[in-house]
Scaffold this motif. Structure first.
Motif, PDB file in Angstrom:
ATOM      1  N   THR A 140      12.290   4.361   5.577  1.00 27.62           N
ATOM      2  CA  THR A 140      13.016   3.657   6.227  1.00 27.62           C
ATOM      3  C   THR A 140      12.130   2.853   7.208  1.00 27.62           C
ATOM      4  O   THR A 140      11.280   3.187   7.672  1.00 27.62           O
ATOM      5  CB  THR A 140      13.639   4.824   7.437  1.00 27.62           C
ATOM      6  OG1 THR A 140      14.377   5.584   6.644  1.00 27.62           O
ATOM      7  CG2 THR A 140      14.123   4.134   8.634  1.00 27.62           C
ATOM      8  N   MET A 141      12.752   1.659   7.333  1.00 25.47           N
ATOM      9  CA  MET A 141      11.777   0.699   8.244  1.00 25.47           C
ATOM     10  C   MET A 141      12.639   0.441   9.449  1.00 25.47           C
ATOM     11  O   MET A 141      13.964   0.638   9.902  1.00 25.47           O
ATOM     12  CB  MET A 141      11.868  -0.859   7.367  1.00 25.47           C
ATOM     13  CG  MET A 141      11.119  -0.735   6.182  1.00 25.47           C
ATOM     14  SD  MET A 141       9.612  -0.273   6.240  1.00 25.47           S
ATOM     15  CE  MET A 141       8.855  -1.520   7.357  1.00 25.47           C
ATOM     16  N   ALA A 187      10.573  -6.644   5.327  1.00 26.48           N
ATOM     17  CA  ALA A 187      11.868  -6.312   6.159  1.00 26.48           C
ATOM     18  C   ALA A 187      11.899  -7.434   7.216  1.00 26.48           C
ATOM     19  O   ALA A 187      10.869  -8.101   7.439  1.00 26.48           O
ATOM     20  CB  ALA A 187      11.463  -4.916   7.212  1.00 26.48           C
ATOM     21  N   TYR A 188      13.242  -7.623   7.785  1.00 29.08           N
ATOM     22  CA  TYR A 188      13.385  -8.594   8.545  1.00 29.08           C
ATOM     23  C   TYR A 188      14.230  -8.162   9.818  1.00 29.08           C
ATOM     24  O   TYR A 188      14.802  -7.025   9.968  1.00 29.08           O
ATOM     25  CB  TYR A 188      14.243  -9.769   7.986  1.00 29.08           C
ATOM     26  CG  TYR A 188      13.841 -10.145   6.697  1.00 29.08           C
ATOM     27  CD1 TYR A 188      13.966  -9.537   5.240  1.00 29.08           C
ATOM     28  CD2 TYR A 188      12.814 -11.259   6.637  1.00 29.08           C
ATOM     29  CE1 TYR A 188      13.736  -9.918   4.130  1.00 29.08           C
ATOM     30  CE2 TYR A 188      12.299 -11.591   5.259  1.00 29.08           C
ATOM     31  CZ  TYR A 188      12.728 -10.894   4.169  1.00 29.08           C
ATOM     32  OH  TYR A 188      12.354 -11.399   2.705  1.00 29.08           O
ATOM     33  N   ASN A 216      13.746  -5.116  -0.760  1.00 27.46           N
ATOM     34  CA  ASN A 216      12.884  -4.146  -1.332  1.00 27.46           C
ATOM     35  C   ASN A 216      12.121  -4.684  -2.618  1.00 27.46           C
ATOM     36  O   ASN A 216      10.997  -4.294  -2.867  1.00 27.46           O
ATOM     37  CB  ASN A 216      13.641  -2.863  -1.971  1.00 27.46           C
ATOM     38  CG  ASN A 216      14.058  -1.859  -0.762  1.00 27.46           C
ATOM     39  OD1 ASN A 216      13.620  -2.172   0.174  1.00 27.46           O
ATOM     40  ND2 ASN A 216      14.922  -1.059  -1.169  1.00 27.46           N
ATOM     41  N   ALA A 217      12.649  -5.732  -3.220  1.00 31.28           N
ATOM     42  CA  ALA A 217      11.853  -6.270  -4.377  1.00 31.28           C
ATOM     43  C   ALA A 217      10.825  -7.228  -3.710  1.00 31.28           C
ATOM     44  O   ALA A 217       9.783  -7.354  -4.506  1.00 31.28           O
ATOM     45  CB  ALA A 217      12.835  -7.413  -5.061  1.00 31.28           C
ATOM     46  N   GLY A 261       0.809  -1.064   0.030  1.00 37.59           N
ATOM     47  CA  GLY A 261       0.103  -0.024  -0.088  1.00 37.59           C
ATOM     48  C   GLY A 261       0.964   1.230  -0.027  1.00 37.59           C
ATOM     49  O   GLY A 261       0.239   2.530  -0.053  1.00 37.59           O
ATOM     50  N   PHE A 262       2.274   1.163  -0.074  1.00 37.04           N
ATOM     51  CA  PHE A 262       3.088   2.209  -0.216  1.00 37.04           C
ATOM     52  C   PHE A 262       4.197   1.872  -0.891  1.00 37.04           C
ATOM     53  O   PHE A 262       4.628   0.780  -0.832  1.00 37.04           O
ATOM     54  CB  PHE A 262       3.366   2.902   1.287  1.00 37.04           C
ATOM     55  CG  PHE A 262       3.912   1.961   2.308  1.00 37.04           C
ATOM     56  CD1 PHE A 262       3.356   1.057   2.929  1.00 37.04           C
ATOM     57  CD2 PHE A 262       5.418   2.239   2.586  1.00 37.04           C
ATOM     58  CE1 PHE A 262       4.008   0.230   4.003  1.00 37.04           C
ATOM     59  CE2 PHE A 262       6.192   1.528   3.301  1.00 37.04           C
ATOM     60  CZ  PHE A 262       5.339   0.466   4.159  1.00 37.04           C
ATOM     61  N   THR A 263       4.940   2.852  -1.264  1.00 35.80           N
ATOM     62  CA  THR A 263       6.489   2.770  -1.896  1.00 35.80           C
ATOM     63  C   THR A 263       7.666   2.354  -0.843  1.00 35.80           C
ATOM     64  O   THR A 263       8.158   2.941  -0.121  1.00 35.80           O
ATOM     65  CB  THR A 263       6.926   3.712  -2.780  1.00 35.80           C
ATOM     66  OG1 THR A 263       5.730   4.317  -3.676  1.00 35.80           O
ATOM     67  CG2 THR A 263       7.854   3.376  -3.572  1.00 35.80           C
TER      68      THR A 263
END
Length: 126
Positions: free
Chosen positions: A33-34, A79-80, A74-75, A26-28
């Protein structure tokens, strides 16, 4: 519609390892930043780690430095957080969050993060 969904939490013995994931939509994703935060019962939500948009720059809370690793793909819009050498005091609900600020600017304050997941429980037993 923005969504962050954490998964991978569970029960682990002290000294063990656990990985959690955060799937975004739902967003780019690549423009944000995560970060990971955690909240233990009766305590305030605290910063754990954050990672830059490219994944090159990372920051960690002193309490987890050397034991936890934050990463992102990002692909895959994911995030982990890999957690090793877990301690009983790491027990908390772990949340992922997204900030439009660059990682070098985004702080450890939850107020600077626009999007949040629902959290995943991590319990470390002695």
């Amino acid at each position: 519609q923005v969504s962050l969904v954490e998964s991978g939490g569970g029960l682990v013995q002290a000294g063990g390892s656990l990985g959690v994931s955060c799937a975004a939509s739902g967003f780019t994703f690549s423009r944000y930043t995560m970060a990971w935060f955690r909240q233990a019962p009766g305590k305030e939500r605290e910063f754990v780690a954050r990672i830059s948009r490219s994944g090159i720059i990372t920051y960690y809370a002193d309490s987890v430095k050397g034991r936890f690793t934050i990463s992102r793909e990002n692909a895959k819009n994911t995030a982990y957080l890999q957690m090793n050498s877990l301690k009983v005091e790491d027990t908390a609900v772990y949340y992922c969050a997204a900030s439009p600020q660059p990682a070098t600017v985004a702080s450890t304050s939850p107020r600077e993060y626009d999007y949040w997941g629902q959290g995943t429980q991590v319990t470390v037993s002695s």
